[in-house]
Design a protein around this motif. Structure first.
Motif, short mmCIF file in Angstrom:
data_model
loop_
_atom_site.label_atom_id
_atom_site.label_comp_id
_atom_site.label_asym_id
_atom_site.label_seq_id
_atom_site.Cartn_x
_atom_site.Cartn_y
_atom_site.Cartn_z
N ALA A 1 -2.28 -3.18 -4.66
CA ALA A 1 -3.63 -3.73 -4.54
C ALA A 1 -4.22 -3.40 -3.17
CB ALA A 1 -3.60 -5.25 -4.76
N SER A 2 -3.36 -3.43 -2.13
CA SER A 2 -3.86 -3.15 -0.78
C SER A 2 -4.26 -1.69 -0.62
CB SER A 2 -2.78 -3.52 0.26
OG SER A 2 -1.78 -2.51 0.31
N ALA A 3 -3.69 -0.81 -1.44
CA ALA A 3 -4.00 0.62 -1.33
C ALA A 3 -5.26 1.00 -2.12
CB ALA A 3 -2.81 1.44 -1.82
N LEU A 4 -5.65 0.17 -3.07
CA LEU A 4 -6.74 0.56 -3.97
C LEU A 4 -8.07 0.82 -3.26
CD1 LEU A 4 -6.10 -1.48 -7.23
CD2 LEU A 4 -5.31 0.80 -6.55
N PRO A 5 -8.43 0.01 -2.24
CA PRO A 5 -9.71 0.29 -1.58
C PRO A 5 -9.76 1.65 -0.89
CG PRO A 5 -8.93 -1.91 -1.02
CD PRO A 5 -7.80 -1.21 -1.75
N ARG A 6 -8.58 2.27 -0.69
CA ARG A 6 -8.54 3.56 -0.02
C ARG A 6 -8.56 4.73 -1.02
NH1 ARG A 6 -3.51 3.39 2.69
NH2 ARG A 6 -3.08 1.27 2.03
N LEU A 7 -8.73 4.43 -2.29
CA LEU A 7 -8.83 5.48 -3.30
C LEU A 7 -10.19 5.38 -4.00
CD1 LEU A 7 -5.33 5.34 -5.05
CD2 LEU A 7 -6.20 7.18 -3.60
N PRO A 8 -10.80 6.54 -4.30
CA PRO A 8 -12.08 6.52 -5.03
C PRO A 8 -11.82 6.30 -6.52
CG PRO A 8 -11.44 8.78 -4.56
CD PRO A 8 -10.38 7.91 -3.96
N LEU A 9 -11.46 5.06 -6.85
CA LEU A 9 -10.93 4.74 -8.17
C LEU A 9 -11.81 5.26 -9.32
CD1 LEU A 9 -8.28 3.30 -8.49
CD2 LEU A 9 -9.51 1.17 -8.93
N ALA A 10 -13.11 5.02 -9.19
CA ALA A 10 -14.02 5.35 -10.29
C ALA A 10 -14.10 6.86 -10.53
CB ALA A 10 -15.41 4.79 -10.00
N GLU A 11 -13.72 7.65 -9.51
CA GLU A 11 -13.83 9.10 -9.65
C GLU A 11 -12.54 9.73 -10.18
OE1 GLU A 11 -14.94 10.62 -5.83
OE2 GLU A 11 -16.50 9.10 -5.59
N LEU A 12 -11.48 8.94 -10.36
CA LEU A 12 -10.18 9.51 -10.69
C LEU A 12 -9.87 9.44 -12.19
CD1 LEU A 12 -8.06 7.97 -7.76
CD2 LEU A 12 -9.08 10.26 -7.89
N ASP A 13 -9.08 10.43 -12.66
CA ASP A 13 -8.56 10.41 -14.03
C ASP A 13 -7.15 9.84 -14.07
OD1 ASP A 13 -10.79 11.91 -15.08
OD2 ASP A 13 -9.92 13.68 -14.12
N LEU A 14 -6.40 10.10 -13.00
CA LEU A 14 -4.97 9.82 -13.01
C LEU A 14 -4.53 9.39 -11.62
CD1 LEU A 14 -2.07 10.18 -14.38
CD2 LEU A 14 -2.14 12.53 -13.51
N ILE A 15 -3.72 8.34 -11.58
CA ILE A 15 -3.07 7.97 -10.32
C ILE A 15 -1.56 8.03 -10.53
CG2 ILE A 15 -2.58 6.08 -8.70
CD1 ILE A 15 -5.43 5.11 -9.09
N ILE A 16 -0.89 8.73 -9.63
CA ILE A 16 0.56 8.76 -9.66
C ILE A 16 1.05 7.94 -8.46
CG2 ILE A 16 2.64 10.17 -9.60
CD1 ILE A 16 0.93 12.50 -10.68
N ILE A 17 1.86 6.94 -8.75
CA ILE A 17 2.42 6.12 -7.69
C ILE A 17 3.82 6.63 -7.40
CG2 ILE A 17 3.23 3.81 -7.09
CD1 ILE A 17 1.04 2.72 -9.03
N GLU A 18 4.02 7.18 -6.21
CA GLU A 18 5.38 7.60 -5.84
C GLU A 18 6.06 6.42 -5.17
OE1 GLU A 18 5.86 11.14 -3.44
OE2 GLU A 18 8.02 10.81 -3.31
N ASN A 19 6.95 5.79 -5.93
CA ASN A 19 7.61 4.59 -5.44
C ASN A 19 8.61 4.93 -4.34
OD1 ASN A 19 8.49 1.81 -5.44
ND2 ASN A 19 7.77 1.72 -7.57
N VAL A 20 9.12 3.91 -3.68
CA VAL A 20 10.15 4.11 -2.66
C VAL A 20 11.42 4.59 -3.34
CG1 VAL A 20 11.50 2.97 -0.85
CG2 VAL A 20 9.14 2.26 -1.28
N GLY A 21 12.09 5.56 -2.74
CA GLY A 21 13.32 6.09 -3.31
C GLY A 21 14.41 5.03 -3.33
N ASN A 22 14.76 4.57 -4.53
CA ASN A 22 15.71 3.47 -4.68
C ASN A 22 15.94 3.27 -6.16
OD1 ASN A 22 16.74 0.74 -4.96
ND2 ASN A 22 16.13 0.40 -2.83
N LEU A 23 17.19 3.17 -6.58
CA LEU A 23 17.47 3.04 -8.02
C LEU A 23 17.57 1.59 -8.47
CD1 LEU A 23 20.06 5.80 -9.04
CD2 LEU A 23 17.66 5.60 -9.67
N VAL A 24 17.43 0.66 -7.54
CA VAL A 24 17.63 -0.74 -7.91
C VAL A 24 16.32 -1.51 -7.91
CG1 VAL A 24 18.78 -2.89 -7.30
CG2 VAL A 24 19.98 -0.74 -7.01
N CYS A 25 15.69 -1.58 -6.77
CA CYS A 25 14.63 -2.56 -6.58
C CYS A 25 13.32 -2.24 -7.32
CB CYS A 25 14.35 -2.74 -5.09
SG CYS A 25 15.86 -2.95 -4.11
N PRO A 26 12.83 -1.02 -7.30
CA PRO A 26 11.50 -0.80 -7.89
C PRO A 26 11.41 -1.17 -9.37
CG PRO A 26 12.09 1.07 -6.52
CD PRO A 26 13.32 0.21 -6.65
#
Lengths: 283, 147
Positions: free
Chosen positions: A159-184
């Motif tokens: 949510a904190s990152a959304l204001p820094r993206l031009p949401l209405a202009e985008l087709d696709l958002i890829i979230i690269e999560n933190v490298g970790n096999l447990v928590c995400p």
């Protein structure tokens, strides 16, 4: 699978009388109320706790531990849907090749689709820097800066990152999560779909060791296939182990280095089934 | 049927070996989970001092009960509004993963995270337990209770 949906037994007890006993388990019974059948209790076990003089009162809560994260994730999802953008949460162990794959993905897709990337990293902007120059909008979330060094991205961070993206202009958002096999795996962020990158160098037994992550994925990308000639990796055993925890999950063999399978991955990302409103309501 | 872990801190005893293996990550999310629990309980406690907090955690959650217990004190020590949790104990009720077979109808409890019927071996099963993740209740100290 509905991992983050309300559980059937998440309603407050019909019997809201406070328990006067501070003993969690009376007389050796495993539990006072097993909660399997609408909180039915054996006759006579309800109500009169007045004989206990313990100076404690039990307050029934039955609230989902990650309920607040789920609430923010739903708000994120609503913002994504309103903007008509599809969101994919990309997860993996450290070093599985998420960023290299993402660079190859942007190289192919960015000329045709408007793409945003939310880049989760514990301390640095190294990964975000590698994705610069492809024409995608990138928002970095350093989980080590102000978020207490978390090992995952959660819904409030997204949510904190959304204001820094031009949401209405985008087709696709890829979230690269933190490298970790447990928590995400435990934290929904409002995504439409989850993909995980698994490198063949990690070993075929990993689905059994990290079942929650492998179970939560809609697609498993088996990466670094160019290294297979040099490894003893047992592809069939991996598929068996994966099916044991996530039967029938889609699998795609890719090599971000040689480009094998990357077009198929890009097709999956562009799949209209992943469009908002058409995706199964999994989370 | 249920296993419990309790205590405020100290040496985590009786860890399940299979689940110890999953701690490959350099950081643990149990701390942030404990913060969520602290928020929930502090809100419901409404100023009353809390003595014990009961959680129900399914075996298919990637959460180690003893780590939760270990993190509990850290999680509420510096949290605003969580003073009512000082000295409280976290009690984790672990729920085994269970599946019901779509073919033969048998209910099996899973010892490993492989979704398979123990009776007929099929993987055509429905998960009926193991994903629980709840604050079930907590106990507050009261001044006096009539006997």
């Amino acid at each position: 699978m509905g991992r983050f949906h309300p559980h059937a037994n998440s309603q407050p007890h019909a019997n809201s009388q406070p328990h006067a006993n501070s003993q969690p388990h009376q007389n050796g019974q495993p539990h006072d109320h097993p909660h399997k059948d609408g909180h039915a209790r054996p006759p006579g076990s309800v109500g009169d706790h007045s004989g206990y003089r313990t100076g404690a009162e039990r307050v029934e809560v039955l609230e989902r531990i990650l309920g607040e994260n789920e609430r923010v994730a739903r708000a994120n999802r609503a913002a994504f849907d309103a903007a008509g953008v599809t969101v994919v949460n990309l997860m993996s162990a450290p070093g599985a090749g998420k960023t290299t794959l993402l660079a190859e993905t942007l190289r192919r897709l960015a000329p045709h689709r408007r793409i945003g990337v939310i880049e989760g990293d514990i301390e640095t902007s190294l990964d975000a820097d590698r994705l610069d120059g492809f024409g995608a909008s990138i928002a970095l979330v350093n989980t080590g800066n102000g978020f207490g060094g978390e090992c995952h991205l959660d819904a409030p961070m997204i949510a904190s990152a959304l204001p820094r993206l031009p949401l209405a202009e985008l087709d696709l958002i890829i979230i690269e999560n933190v490298g970790n096999l447990v928590c995400p795996a435990e934290f929904a962020v409002g995504e439409d779909r989850r993909a995980m990158v698994f490198a063949v160098t990690e070993g075929e037994e990993k689905p059994l060791k990290y079942p929650v992550m492998f179970r939560s994925a809609d697609l498993v990308l088996v990466n670094k296939t160019d290294l297979l000639p040099h490894l003893d990796f047992d592809t069939e055993a991996f598929r068996r182990n994966l099916d044991a925890v996530n039967p029938g999950v889609d699998v795609l063999a890719v090599s971000a280095r040689t480009g094998e399978g990357v077009n198929a991955w890009c097709d999956w990302l562009a799949d209209p089934l992943g469009a908002p409103g058409a995706a199964p309501a999994r989370r | 049927m249920f296993k419990e872990s309790g205590g405020t801190s100290g040496s985590p005893a009786g860890r399940q070996g299979a689940r110890l293996d999953v701690r490959g990550g350099r950081a643990v999310h149990e701390l942030s989970i404990c913060r969520s629990v602290a928020d929930i309980v502090a809100r419901h406690a409404a100023g009353r001092p809390v003595t014990r907090v009961h959680l129900r955690v399914g075996a298919l959650r990637q959460v180690v009960p003893d780590t939760l217990v270990y993190c509990w004190e850290l999680a509420h020590a510096d949290a605003a509004g969580a003073e009512v949790l000082a000295g409280s104990v976290l009690v984790v009720e672990s729920v085994p993963a269970g599946v019901r077979c779509r073919r033969c109808g048998v209910h099996s409890e899973l010892a490993v995270p492989i979704l398979r019927c123990a009776a007929c071996g099929t993987t055509d099963v429905v998960l009926v337990s193991g994903e629980e993740f709840l604050v079930t209740s907590f106990e507050v100290a009261t001044d006096a209770v009539e006997a």
